[in-house]
Design a protein around this motif. Structure first.
Motif, PDB file in Angstrom:
ATOM      1  N   VAL A   1       0.860  -1.176   0.000  1.00 39.53           N
ATOM      2  CA  VAL A   1       0.000   0.000   0.000  1.00 39.53           C
ATOM      3  C   VAL A   1       0.900   1.231   0.000  1.00 39.53           C
ATOM      4  O   VAL A   1       1.766   1.386   0.869  1.00 39.53           O
ATOM      5  CB  VAL A   1      -0.939   0.030   1.219  1.00 39.53           C
ATOM      6  CG1 VAL A   1      -1.898   1.214   1.117  1.00 39.53           C
ATOM      7  CG2 VAL A   1      -1.720  -1.277   1.329  1.00 39.53           C
ATOM      8  N   VAL A   2       0.701   2.085  -0.998  1.00 39.62           N
ATOM      9  CA  VAL A   2       1.502   3.297  -1.145  1.00 39.62           C
ATOM     10  C   VAL A   2       0.748   4.468  -0.514  1.00 39.62           C
ATOM     11  O   VAL A   2      -0.411   4.722  -0.853  1.00 39.62           O
ATOM     12  CB  VAL A   2       1.788   3.595  -2.625  1.00 39.62           C
ATOM     13  CG1 VAL A   2       2.692   4.822  -2.756  1.00 39.62           C
ATOM     14  CG2 VAL A   2       2.412   2.383  -3.315  1.00 39.62           C
ATOM     15  N   PHE A   3       1.409   5.150   0.398  1.00 40.31           N
ATOM     16  CA  PHE A   3       0.828   6.319   1.056  1.00 40.31           C
ATOM     17  C   PHE A   3       1.574   7.579   0.638  1.00 40.31           C
ATOM     18  O   PHE A   3       2.807   7.577   0.505  1.00 40.31           O
ATOM     19  CB  PHE A   3       0.897   6.184   2.579  1.00 40.31           C
ATOM     20  CG  PHE A   3      -0.072   5.200   3.157  1.00 40.31           C
ATOM     21  CD1 PHE A   3      -1.333   5.619   3.577  1.00 40.31           C
ATOM     22  CD2 PHE A   3       0.263   3.857   3.272  1.00 40.31           C
ATOM     23  CE1 PHE A   3      -2.232   4.716   4.115  1.00 40.31           C
ATOM     24  CE2 PHE A   3      -0.642   2.941   3.807  1.00 40.31           C
ATOM     25  CZ  PHE A   3      -1.895   3.374   4.224  1.00 40.31           C
ATOM     26  N   ALA A   4       0.810   8.657   0.436  1.00 39.66           N
ATOM     27  CA  ALA A   4       1.373   9.978   0.170  1.00 39.66           C
ATOM     28  C   ALA A   4       1.243  10.832   1.420  1.00 39.66           C
ATOM     29  O   ALA A   4       0.172  10.893   2.030  1.00 39.66           O
ATOM     30  CB  ALA A   4       0.652  10.642  -0.997  1.00 39.66           C
ATOM     31  N   GLN A   5       2.318  11.484   1.794  1.00 39.89           N
ATOM     32  CA  GLN A   5       2.329  12.317   2.996  1.00 39.89           C
ATOM     33  C   GLN A   5       1.991  13.758   2.614  1.00 39.89           C
ATOM     34  O   GLN A   5       2.772  14.430   1.955  1.00 39.89           O
ATOM     35  CB  GLN A   5       3.704  12.252   3.669  1.00 39.89           C
ATOM     36  CG  GLN A   5       4.067  10.854   4.145  1.00 39.89           C
ATOM     37  CD  GLN A   5       5.482  10.748   4.693  1.00 39.89           C
ATOM     38  OE1 GLN A   5       6.326  11.588   4.389  1.00 39.89           O
ATOM     39  NE2 GLN A   5       5.734   9.736   5.490  1.00 39.89           N
ATOM     40  N   ARG A   6       0.811  14.213   3.028  1.00 41.03           N
ATOM     41  CA  ARG A   6       0.376  15.577   2.699  1.00 41.03           C
ATOM     42  C   ARG A   6       1.352  16.619   3.253  1.00 41.03           C
ATOM     43  O   ARG A   6       1.585  17.661   2.657  1.00 41.03           O
ATOM     44  CB  ARG A   6      -1.021  15.827   3.254  1.00 41.03           C
ATOM     45  CG  ARG A   6      -2.102  14.909   2.666  1.00 41.03           C
ATOM     46  CD  ARG A   6      -3.453  15.269   3.257  1.00 41.03           C
ATOM     47  NE  ARG A   6      -4.530  14.468   2.716  1.00 41.03           N
ATOM     48  CZ  ARG A   6      -4.978  13.336   3.255  1.00 41.03           C
ATOM     49  NH1 ARG A   6      -4.411  12.862   4.354  1.00 41.03           N
ATOM     50  NH2 ARG A   6      -5.976  12.681   2.701  1.00 41.03           N
TER      51      ARG A   6
END
Length: 230
Positions: A132-137
């Motif tokens: 699962v790829v997460f983007a850090q706002r």
């Protein structure tokens, strides 16, 4: 990587040089192009296990990607736990039911028809691994201070592309699944509120009976994706 208080530029002598002469460069990139043509998005997975070290090496390769201000606004969660994979599949299929029962317009559904997708997502439990790829706002310093990340979608997109390439280089296959919105993924994966899930990649070996949609082999010719000004 961002560190509080580091505000001055310090040049470092280029540590690695991998340049080739013209003929070798062309031969090398043509081999790479032909190898990448063998990459396929696969929905049918073998039960053959994949070593954790291989998955970790693929993610480490993705982590070398360039990013806005070198903030590296990504996090990758690798999951082999069957219960977690089952929860993710349940959540994905719930959203897919809403999508196919009116959430998507006719044009979108028509575009997906040749791909052969549907509500059922067995690959999310059949594949030995999900990444699962997460983007850090935004980012957080070690002392809890918040700082801005830049070009987050572009940076995470580049890293994800490098991850997919690394997976292919390892002799594995994957499928690009975009959660929409599957907000439970953050808590399930132990990620903070300022991170957003942007991609789920089931990863493994293809089943002996694996198929791909014929339309997936249709790629735009070079003259449609490149312009040159001499």
């Amino acid at each position: 990587m961002y560190r509080k208080g580091e505000v001055s530029y310090q040049p470092l002598q280029l540590p690695d040089r991998v340049q080739l002469d013209d003929d070798a460069a062309l031969a090398s990139v043509e081999r790479f192009r032909d190898y990448m043509k063998k990459r396929h998005s696969v929905r049918d997975y073998s039960q053959r296990p994949v070593q954790e070290a291989v998955i970790a090496a693929c993610i480490a390769a993705a982590g070398t990607a360039p990013s806005g201000a070198n903030h590296q606004p990504w996090h990758f969660v690798a999951i082999s736990d069957p219960a977690m994979k089952a929860r993710i599949r349940d959540g994905a299929e719930e959203e897919e039911r809403a999508f196919y029962q009116g959430g998507a317009g006719d044009e979108w559904l028509s575009a997906l028809e040749p791909i052969g997708t549907g509500v059922s997502k067995p690959h999310l439990t059949d594949a030995p691994w999900l990444i699962v790829v997460f983007a850090q706002r935004y980012g957080m310093t070690e002392d809890g201070a918040r700082y801005k990340n830049y070009y987050v979608p572009e940076s995470v997109g580049i890293a994800t592309g490098m991850l997919i390439t690394a997976i292919h280089h390892a002799g594995l296959v994957c499928l690009e699944h975009t959660p929409n919105p599957m907000k439970f993924l953050g808590p399930l994966c132990g990620r903070p509120d300022h991170e957003k899930s942007v991609m789920i990649l089931p990863v493994g070996y293809p089943a002996e009976t694996a198929t791909v949609p014929a339309v997936a082999k249709r790629k735009k010719p070079l003259d449609q994706i490149m312009s040159i000004f001499r």
